[in-house]
Design a protein around this motif. Structure first.
Motif, PDB file in Angstrom:
ATOM      1  N   UNK A   1       0.435  -1.222   0.265  1.00 52.96           N
ATOM      2  CA  UNK A   1      -0.227   0.106   0.062  1.00 52.96           C
ATOM      3  C   UNK A   1       0.408   0.960   0.207  1.00 52.96           C
ATOM      4  N   UNK A   2       2.194   1.159   0.776  1.00 53.37           N
ATOM      5  CA  UNK A   2       2.587   2.609   0.888  1.00 53.37           C
ATOM      6  C   UNK A   2       3.681   3.045  -0.268  1.00 53.37           C
ATOM      7  N   UNK A   3       3.992   1.420  -1.608  1.00 55.22           N
ATOM      8  CA  UNK A   3       4.484   1.880  -2.497  1.00 55.22           C
ATOM      9  C   UNK A   3       4.066   2.072  -3.315  1.00 55.22           C
ATOM     10  N   UNK A   4       2.433   1.486  -3.784  1.00 58.95           N
ATOM     11  CA  UNK A   4       1.127   1.712  -4.269  1.00 58.95           C
ATOM     12  C   UNK A   4       1.039   4.080  -4.218  1.00 58.95           C
ATOM     13  N   UNK A   5       0.599   4.171  -2.848  1.00 57.81           N
ATOM     14  CA  UNK A   5       0.858   5.411  -3.115  1.00 57.81           C
ATOM     15  C   UNK A   5       1.594   6.350  -2.830  1.00 57.81           C
ATOM     16  N   UNK A   6       3.205   6.130  -2.396  1.00 55.63           N
ATOM     17  CA  UNK A   6       4.226   6.542  -3.338  1.00 55.63           C
ATOM     18  C   UNK A   6       4.441   6.261  -4.419  1.00 55.63           C
ATOM     19  N   UNK A   7       3.653   5.801  -5.224  1.00 55.86           N
ATOM     20  CA  UNK A   7       4.235   5.713  -7.178  1.00 55.86           C
ATOM     21  C   UNK A   7       2.968   6.963  -7.260  1.00 55.86           C
ATOM     22  N   UNK A   8       1.589   7.007  -7.243  1.00 54.52           N
ATOM     23  CA  UNK A   8       0.337   7.753  -7.272  1.00 54.52           C
ATOM     24  C   UNK A   8       0.853   8.927  -7.399  1.00 54.52           C
ATOM     25  N   UNK A   9       1.498   9.412  -6.247  1.00 58.23           N
ATOM     26  CA  UNK A   9       1.908  10.665  -5.884  1.00 58.23           C
ATOM     27  C   UNK A   9       3.437  10.926  -6.518  1.00 58.23           C
ATOM     28  N   UNK A  10       4.434  10.408  -6.684  1.00 64.14           N
ATOM     29  CA  UNK A  10       5.572  10.886  -7.770  1.00 64.14           C
ATOM     30  C   UNK A  10       4.957  10.631  -8.693  1.00 64.14           C
ATOM     31  N   UNK A  11       3.944   9.713  -9.854  1.00 64.61           N
ATOM     32  CA  UNK A  11       3.528  10.099 -11.247  1.00 64.61           C
ATOM     33  C   UNK A  11       2.538  11.243 -11.296  1.00 64.61           C
ATOM     34  N   UNK A  12       1.647  12.308 -10.027  1.00 63.90           N
ATOM     35  CA  UNK A  12       1.151  13.140 -10.432  1.00 63.90           C
ATOM     36  C   UNK A  12       1.724  14.362 -10.090  1.00 63.90           C
ATOM     37  N   UNK A  13       3.280  14.112  -9.599  1.00 61.72           N
ATOM     38  CA  UNK A  13       4.083  15.646 -10.012  1.00 61.72           C
ATOM     39  C   UNK A  13       4.578  15.636 -10.900  1.00 61.72           C
ATOM     40  N   UNK A  14       5.566  17.372 -11.149  1.00 66.47           N
ATOM     41  CA  UNK A  14       5.947  17.195 -12.462  1.00 66.47           C
ATOM     42  C   UNK A  14       7.397  15.928 -12.761  1.00 66.47           C
ATOM     43  N   UNK A  15       7.377  15.132 -13.453  1.00 68.69           N
ATOM     44  CA  UNK A  15       8.225  14.602 -14.236  1.00 68.69           C
ATOM     45  C   UNK A  15       9.741  15.408 -14.434  1.00 68.69           C
ATOM     46  N   UNK A  16      10.880  14.621 -14.258  1.00 65.98           N
ATOM     47  CA  UNK A  16      12.048  15.807 -14.288  1.00 65.98           C
ATOM     48  C   UNK A  16      12.455  14.482 -16.329  1.00 65.98           C
ATOM     49  N   UNK A  17      13.480  15.984 -16.982  1.00 70.97           N
ATOM     50  CA  UNK A  17      13.397  14.945 -18.600  1.00 70.97           C
ATOM     51  C   UNK A  17      13.984  13.540 -18.305  1.00 70.97           C
ATOM     52  N   UNK A  18      13.731  13.540 -19.619  1.00 73.91           N
ATOM     53  CA  UNK A  18      14.068  11.617 -20.475  1.00 73.91           C
ATOM     54  C   UNK A  18      15.317  11.994 -21.380  1.00 73.91           C
ATOM     55  N   UNK A  19      16.642  11.337 -21.035  1.00 73.81           N
ATOM     56  CA  UNK A  19      17.299  11.056 -21.999  1.00 73.81           C
ATOM     57  C   UNK A  19      16.682  10.577 -23.045  1.00 73.81           C
ATOM     58  N   UNK A  20      17.423  11.433 -23.815  1.00 71.26           N
ATOM     59  CA  UNK A  20      17.112  10.724 -25.564  1.00 71.26           C
ATOM     60  C   UNK A  20      18.479  10.929 -26.173  1.00 71.26           C
ATOM     61  N   UNK A  21      18.621  10.830 -27.557  1.00 71.47           N
ATOM     62  CA  UNK A  21      18.432   9.778 -28.182  1.00 71.47           C
ATOM     63  C   UNK A  21      20.403   8.710 -28.698  1.00 71.47           C
TER      64      UNK A  21
END
Length: 490
Positions: A173-193
């Motif tokens: 349950x704490x992992x699901x909650x953390x996942x949901x909270x993190x994915x609701x926040x602005x994400x860092x840049x993704x590696x490209x190239x």
């Protein structure tokens, strides 16, 4: 005069050496074996497994065990391991052991083809056969008890499904909650190239040495599924490359180096004895995960890694080490367990743990497995599986009969959380060293407090001795919530 203990250890040394040869056949099958050799290899592996099984249950072993006297802690541990192996082998009919070896060797190729074609139906009959054989084995080992618990002992001696279920129930349950909270926040840049694959391999070998991997007793090759093989003075690892994702290669390498360093750092006096390998898969996984995550994905180490990436690939679009740290630890949607971030990784494992328990107890049929997988995945991750190779066909484990293995991945993460807490207290300037690309204090602490012991202690005992407290999920959860809370500004 040769004592019963001396005779037993000489006999066991040959058995251990044959086991290493069997492992080398498996390594070759995954790396350099011609595709057309699969059927012949299955016969070779089956024949060798028959020899090993017969040696492990040889009546002379029972006689030697009855007469042998232990005069040291090491001798007591040797006898404990040999007795456990003998009792297990004696319960499993030799023809069943050989059939399992033959079937799983062939099944691996059938799984690989089904995965490539996204065709679970093509693999299902083979999985049913493997499952049936493992159920038979579990029933033979359980003596009326829980067959899943009996199978679990192959990977984590002393553990029970009920115990793990309670620990995992506290995590989920704490992992699901953390996942949901993190994915609701602005994400860092993704590696490209695009990142040259030969440069990835060169960098991965450099990083392997940085984490203490002894290349004079090992080698780094490529495989579809990264793994570590062997013990003592021949410990080999594999990694994989993707031109669009160098992190896959880098962190697969660090992960497998954790496994390999454990084997290389076991006391040389234990070579080719029951103490000469890692004591359990959970403890093994603790080494791969702490190398990969708590050390390799730390802010300090990624600062050093950023410079290595620039040197290997030039300007790749992320110039700030803090931004690079966030990118390395970016939480993202995805289907593949081995490519998952730290927040979601254990949710992948818990899914498999629950499904395989149901398969072993008969409450879930192979015919219903794909639907059960997809339903559970969407419940935990919030989106549907798009194809079988991203779902029920992604892992090799069930094709080779490793029922009971998946639980050790999350148990290893729990152990790693405990070890990391103890390591931080023991090495207060750890971050300064990692920032300089120096892992020696961390890897040296793990070597001295855990790795060198090999199989001397039982799994939970070796973790408790290293940490100074009984293992629990609390340190892992605290580490994840603090780390990702800071990255995502929670």
């Amino acid at each position: 005069m040769t004592t019963a203990y001396d005779a037993l250890m000489a006999y066991t040394r040959d058995t251990e050496a044959l086991g290493q040869i069997a492992g080398r056949l498996g390594w070759d099958q995954e790396t350099t074996m011609p595709r057309g050799a699969a059927a012949q290899r299955s016969e070779e592996i089956g024949a060798l497994e028959s020899v090993l099984h017969a040696r492990r249950m040889d009546p002379r072993v029972a006689d030697w065990l009855a007469e042998a006297e232990a005069t040291s802690d090491e001798a007591k541990a040797h006898l404990r391991h040999i007795r456990r192996s003998f009792e297990r082998a004696s319960k499993v009919p030799g023809d069943l052991a050989a059939e399992l070896a033959r079937t799983t060797s062939v099944a691996q190729g059938i799984w690989a083809e089904a995965r490539a074609n996204d065709d679970f139906a093509a693999f299902a009959p083979t999985l049913e056969r493997v499952l049936d054989l493992r159920r038979q084995e579990g029933a033979a080992l359980a003596d009326g008890g829980d067959p899943y618990d009996a199978l679990l002992q192959d990977y984590e001696p002393g553990a029970t499904a009920a115990e793990l279920d309670a620990m995992f129930g506290a995590l989920r349950p704490r992992l699901v909650d953390l996942r949901d909270t993190v994915l609701g926040a602005p994400a860092p840049a993704q590696l490209t190239g695009s990142f040259d694959e030969s440069a990835q391999m060169k960098l991965s070998r450099h990083i392997a040495k940085t984490f203490g991997y002894d290349m004079s007793r090992g080698r780094v090759d490529k495989a579809v599924h990264p793994f570590s093989s062997g013990s003592g003075n021949d410990v080999r690892i594999t990694t994989r490359t993707n031109p669009l994702d160098p992190f896959n290669c880098i962190y697969s390498t660090i992960h497998e180096v954790g496994h390999a360093a454990y084997e290389q750092n076991i006391d040389q006096a234990y070579l080719l004895t029951p103490l000469g390998s890692g004591v359990s898969m959970g403890v093994h996984e603790s080494q791969s995960r702490i190398y990969e995550n708590q050390l390799g994905r730390s802010r300090a180490f990624t600062g050093w890694l950023h410079g290595q990436m620039v040197e290997a690939f030039g300007d790749f679009g992320i110039n700030d080490p803090d931004a690079f740290f966030a990118t390395v630890n970016r939480v993202h949607r995805g289907f593949i367990r081995t490519e998952s971030d730290e927040v979601q990784y254990n949710l992948h494992v818990l899914l498999r743990f629950d499904l395989e328990r149901r398969m072993i107890d008969g409450s879930l049929d192979v015919a219903d497995l794909e639907e059960a997988w997809n339903t559970r995945f969407e419940a935990d991750f919030g989106y549907p599986v798009d194809r079988p190779s991203n779902g029920v066909l992604q892992d090799v484990h069930w094709s080779v009969g490793l029922f009971g293995y998946f639980a050790t991945y999350t148990l290893g993460n729990v152990y790693a959380g405990c070890l990391h807490e103890a390591l931080r207290k023991a090495v207060p300037d750890l971050d300064a060293q990692l920032a300089a690309g120096d892992t020696s204090a961390a890897t040296g602490w793990l070597r001295d407090n855990l790795q060198r012991h090999g199989g001397l202690y039982e799994p939970r005992e070796v973790i408790e001795r290293a940490c100074g407290f009984a293992p629990s999920e609390a340190p892992l959860l605290a580490y994840l919530e603090a780390k990702f809370g800071a990255i995502y500004g929670l």
